[in-house]
Design an enzyme around this catalytic site. Structure first.
Site, PDB file in Angstrom:
ATOM      1  N   GLY A  29      12.000  -8.398   6.255  1.00 59.42           N
ATOM      2  CA  GLY A  29      13.429  -8.259   5.989  1.00 59.42           C
ATOM      3  C   GLY A  29      13.916  -9.468   5.213  1.00 59.42           C
ATOM      4  O   GLY A  29      13.232 -10.494   5.174  1.00 59.42           O
ATOM      5  N   CYS A  86       5.839 -10.475   8.443  1.00 58.74           N
ATOM      6  CA  CYS A  86       6.774 -11.295   7.676  1.00 58.74           C
ATOM      7  C   CYS A  86       8.001 -11.690   8.517  1.00 58.74           C
ATOM      8  O   CYS A  86       7.858 -12.441   9.458  1.00 58.74           O
ATOM      9  CB  CYS A  86       7.152 -10.572   6.380  1.00 58.74           C
ATOM     10  SG  CYS A  86       7.813 -11.703   5.156  1.00 58.74           S
ATOM     11  N   TYR A  87       9.178 -11.152   8.224  1.00 58.17           N
ATOM     12  CA  TYR A  87      10.330 -11.496   9.070  1.00 58.17           C
ATOM     13  C   TYR A  87      10.024 -11.172  10.529  1.00 58.17           C
ATOM     14  O   TYR A  87      10.433 -11.892  11.442  1.00 58.17           O
ATOM     15  CB  TYR A  87      11.585 -10.751   8.598  1.00 58.17           C
ATOM     16  CG  TYR A  87      12.822 -11.096   9.423  1.00 58.17           C
ATOM     17  CD1 TYR A  87      13.475 -12.297   9.227  1.00 58.17           C
ATOM     18  CD2 TYR A  87      13.300 -10.228  10.399  1.00 58.17           C
ATOM     19  CE1 TYR A  87      14.582 -12.639   9.996  1.00 58.17           C
ATOM     20  CE2 TYR A  87      14.414 -10.558  11.179  1.00 58.17           C
ATOM     21  CZ  TYR A  87      15.052 -11.761  10.960  1.00 58.17           C
ATOM     22  OH  TYR A  87      16.142 -12.099  11.715  1.00 58.17           O
ATOM     23  N   HIS A 122       1.626  -9.410   3.846  1.00 62.52           N
ATOM     24  CA  HIS A 122       1.900  -7.967   3.904  1.00 62.52           C
ATOM     25  C   HIS A 122       0.614  -7.146   3.873  1.00 62.52           C
ATOM     26  O   HIS A 122       0.074  -6.895   2.798  1.00 62.52           O
ATOM     27  CB  HIS A 122       2.820  -7.563   2.745  1.00 62.52           C
ATOM     28  CG  HIS A 122       4.203  -8.097   2.923  1.00 62.52           C
ATOM     29  ND1 HIS A 122       5.167  -7.415   3.621  1.00 62.52           N
ATOM     30  CD2 HIS A 122       4.753  -9.263   2.545  1.00 62.52           C
ATOM     31  CE1 HIS A 122       6.272  -8.139   3.660  1.00 62.52           C
ATOM     32  NE2 HIS A 122       6.054  -9.278   3.010  1.00 62.52           N
ATOM     33  N   GLU A 173       0.339  -4.086   4.270  1.00 64.97           N
ATOM     34  CA  GLU A 173       0.595  -2.712   3.810  1.00 64.97           C
ATOM     35  C   GLU A 173       0.478  -2.542   2.293  1.00 64.97           C
ATOM     36  O   GLU A 173       0.429  -1.430   1.804  1.00 64.97           O
ATOM     37  CB  GLU A 173       1.988  -2.251   4.282  1.00 64.97           C
ATOM     38  CG  GLU A 173       3.184  -2.952   3.651  1.00 64.97           C
ATOM     39  CD  GLU A 173       3.541  -4.292   4.301  1.00 64.97           C
ATOM     40  OE1 GLU A 173       2.700  -4.850   5.034  1.00 64.97           O
ATOM     41  OE2 GLU A 173       4.659  -4.788   4.053  1.00 64.97           O
ATOM     42  N   ASP A 197       9.319  20.866  -2.337  1.00 59.00           N
ATOM     43  CA  ASP A 197       9.960  20.725  -1.031  1.00 59.00           C
ATOM     44  C   ASP A 197      10.502  22.059  -0.507  1.00 59.00           C
ATOM     45  O   ASP A 197      10.217  22.458   0.626  1.00 59.00           O
ATOM     46  CB  ASP A 197      11.105  19.699  -1.084  1.00 59.00           C
ATOM     47  CG  ASP A 197      10.651  18.364  -1.642  1.00 59.00           C
ATOM     48  OD1 ASP A 197       9.431  18.135  -1.669  1.00 59.00           O
ATOM     49  OD2 ASP A 197      11.506  17.566  -2.060  1.00 59.00           O
ATOM     50  N   LYS A 215       6.712  12.476   0.837  1.00 57.66           N
ATOM     51  CA  LYS A 215       6.369  13.421  -0.230  1.00 57.66           C
ATOM     52  C   LYS A 215       4.869  13.734  -0.288  1.00 57.66           C
ATOM     53  O   LYS A 215       4.486  14.895  -0.453  1.00 57.66           O
ATOM     54  CB  LYS A 215       6.816  12.821  -1.573  1.00 57.66           C
ATOM     55  CG  LYS A 215       6.782  13.779  -2.730  1.00 57.66           C
ATOM     56  CD  LYS A 215       8.047  14.570  -2.777  1.00 57.66           C
ATOM     57  CE  LYS A 215       8.145  15.481  -3.958  1.00 57.66           C
ATOM     58  NZ  LYS A 215       9.467  16.113  -4.015  1.00 57.66           N
TER      59      LYS A 215
END
Ligand code: XMP
Length: 512
Positions: free
Chosen positions: A58, A85-86, A172, A174, A230, A368
């Site tokens: 964040g 992180c944060y 990070h 990710e 979708d 998605k």
């Protein structure tokens, strides 16, 4: 069958730019992950019985006034926690460590030395790369923690307390620039949280269909098919759940691309799903006559769409439910105060204003890429699964100035050439969007020995992650040349082709 969402990771969102990416990474490991605001009450968190909790990054500093925080009890629930992180700084700060304010942000790739060999870094000891993007950092770990990784500029790049099962990383895991990130996330999910990995689109399908059956009961539902992935996936899923009590309405407003109405009808015919096809071309064209201002066009189309749709719904008698293909990012972005961006919903075919319909949104938990996977599971053809984003108002916002049948025909032909050439070059899955635009101008040219005064066609192709920002695609020159040559040769009334090389911002992807 058990709902695969039972094996749950809760991701507490502190407003980081990578929050959705963390959730996607967890789901790629076949564990269901839900994003919730960091201020979600503790009882709500514990009542969901998560297998693990992740604290996102964040933009804040733990020392700021009103910095986002957490009740300490989150760390005492006996549920493993991973701070990123944060999330790490907060864990360090709240549990009695020391966090220092940074004089400058550290941003970019960093070489990291891993010393921990249990928990998060099991099987990963040694040197690797990681991605840093932070201001503050932990300078002294809280009691009970040990340092498990360091970089030159962040001696405490990771810390862990294996007894309490609390873990934190300053970098990070990710992002793709942390090549071992996936292994770290897997270690957390499988090794530490004890997840088995039950989240697959096959298992989701069974659970989602059961949920739809329960919601709709003996009632009936309606949905507006647009031909996009979708609405198509939502329709097929609901059809599998409640059969012919679902009516799929496909309104052809005459603003679709070449071959589109036919391919949607054919796809549903093959799937054995009846659709109500409404040819409303003339109605829309009449309403659009002489309308030049972009927002006015959108309003006319939106209002007419709802009118046509309502007429069809009334013909079906007692419909109580409206199926919509809302996706998880929209749910997160409209429900989390910490998310920085709010996507504007400018879809045609919103909820009819005065119809008392209840919403069924079976894709509201999916990203998605998961919807595409589900579409494949449901047997939808590739051209629907990979259809590029297409605005609800269709070609009307790609024809500048008033829309006429003649302009629609010119644009459809030119667009089919652009699309066909991109596919032929094998770029259709790499370029986010590619299409033709017809501006309201004519220019002078020469063909044979004669002077021409004809339409210009604009080719637009962009790279993007989510449509919020975009860069113009560096298409090969010979591909552009082939498109231009074919357009002027094959589309009567066009003598010039130009390529749009503006990014978003400052331009937008569409021209209107
Ligand atoms: P812009 O032009 O704002 O477009 O950069 C961003 C993305 O949104 C799509 N778009 C729409 N999608 N209904 C939609 O469903 C609309 O009215 C609409 N207008 C723009 C656009 O194609 C791009 O992907």
């Amino acid at each position: 069958m058990q709902d695969p969402r039972k094996e749950l990771i809760l991701l507490l969102d502190f407003g980081g730019q990578y929050t959705q990416l963390i959730a996607r990474r967890v789901r790629e490991c076949r564990v269901y992950c839900e994003i919730i605001p960091y201020y979600t009450p503790l009882e709500r968190i514990s009542s969901r019985k998560p297998c693990g909790i992740i604290l996102s990054g964040g933009p804040s500093s733990v020392y700021e006034e009103n910095a986002p925080a957490l009740p300490l009890a989150v760390f005492e629930m006996g549920v493993p926690v991973l701070g990123i992180c944060y999330g790490m700084q907060l864990m360090g700060h709240l549990l009695g460590g020391r966090v220092v304010r940074a004089s400058h942000r550290e941003y970019g790739r960093a070489r990291i030395g891993i010393t921990g060999s249990e928990g998060l870094f099991k099987g990963l000891a040694g040197k690797t790369w990681c991605w840093m993007s932070h201001g503050d950092r932990v300078e002294a770990v809280p009691p009970g923690f040990v340092v498990s990784a360091s970089t030159d500029s962040a001696p405490i790049a990771a810390m862990e307390d294996n007894t309490r099962r609390l873990y934190a990383v300053q970098f990070h895991p990710e992002v793709v620039h942390t090549p071992e990130g996936r292994r770290m996330i897997e270690n957390f999910l499988y090794g530490i949280c004890g997840c088995g990995g039950t989240w697959t689109m096959g298992s989701f399908l069974a659970a989602a269909a059961a949920e739809v059956r329960e919601t709709v009961g003996h009632g009936s539902a309606i949905c507006a098919l647009s031909g996009g992935v979708d609405s198509s996936v939502a329709a097929v899923l609901v059809y599998r759940a409640i059969g012919e009590r679902l009516t799929c309405v496909f309104v052809n407003h005459g603003l679709l691309r070449e071959g589109e109405p036919e391919s949607v009808r054919e796809a549903f015919r093959r799937l054995g799903i009846p659709i109500v096809y409404v040819d409303a071309k003339d109605r829309f064209l009449k309403k659009l006559a002489g309308v030049a201002e972009p927002e006015a066009k959108r309003r006319v189309i939106g209002a007419e769409f709802i009118r046509v749709f309502e007429e069809e719904a009334r013909k079906q008698g007692n419909v109580e439910f409206l199926v919509q293909g809302t996706l998880y990012p929209d749910v997160v972005e409209s429900g989390t105060a910490t998310a920085a961006r709010i996507k504007s919903h400018h879809n045609v075919g919103g909820l009819p204003a005065d119809m008392p319909l209840r919403l069924v949104e079976p894709l509201r938990w999916l990203f998605k890429d998961e919807v595409r996977e589900l579409g494949r599971e449901l047997g939808l053809p590739e051209e629907i699964i990979w259809r590029q984003p297409f605005p609800g108002p269709g070609l009307a916002v790609r024809i500048l100035g008033p829309v006429t049948e003649e302009k629609l025909n010119v644009l459809r032909r030119a667009d089919a050439i652009v699309t066909g050439e991109i596919k032929q070059a094998g770029l259709d899955r790499r370029v986010w969007q590619y299409f033709a635009v017809l501006p309201d101008i004519r220019s002078v040219g020469v063909m044979g020995d004669a002077r021409t005064y004809a339409h210009t066609v604009i080719v637009r192709a962009v790279e993007s992650q989510d449509g919020m920002t975009a860069d113009w695609a560096r298409l090969p020159h010979d591909l552009l040349e082939r498109m231009a040559a074919r357009i002027v040769r094959e589309v009567p009334g066009v003598n010039r082709v130009v390529y749009d090389i503006t990014s978003k911002p400052p331009a937008t992807i569409e021209w209107e």
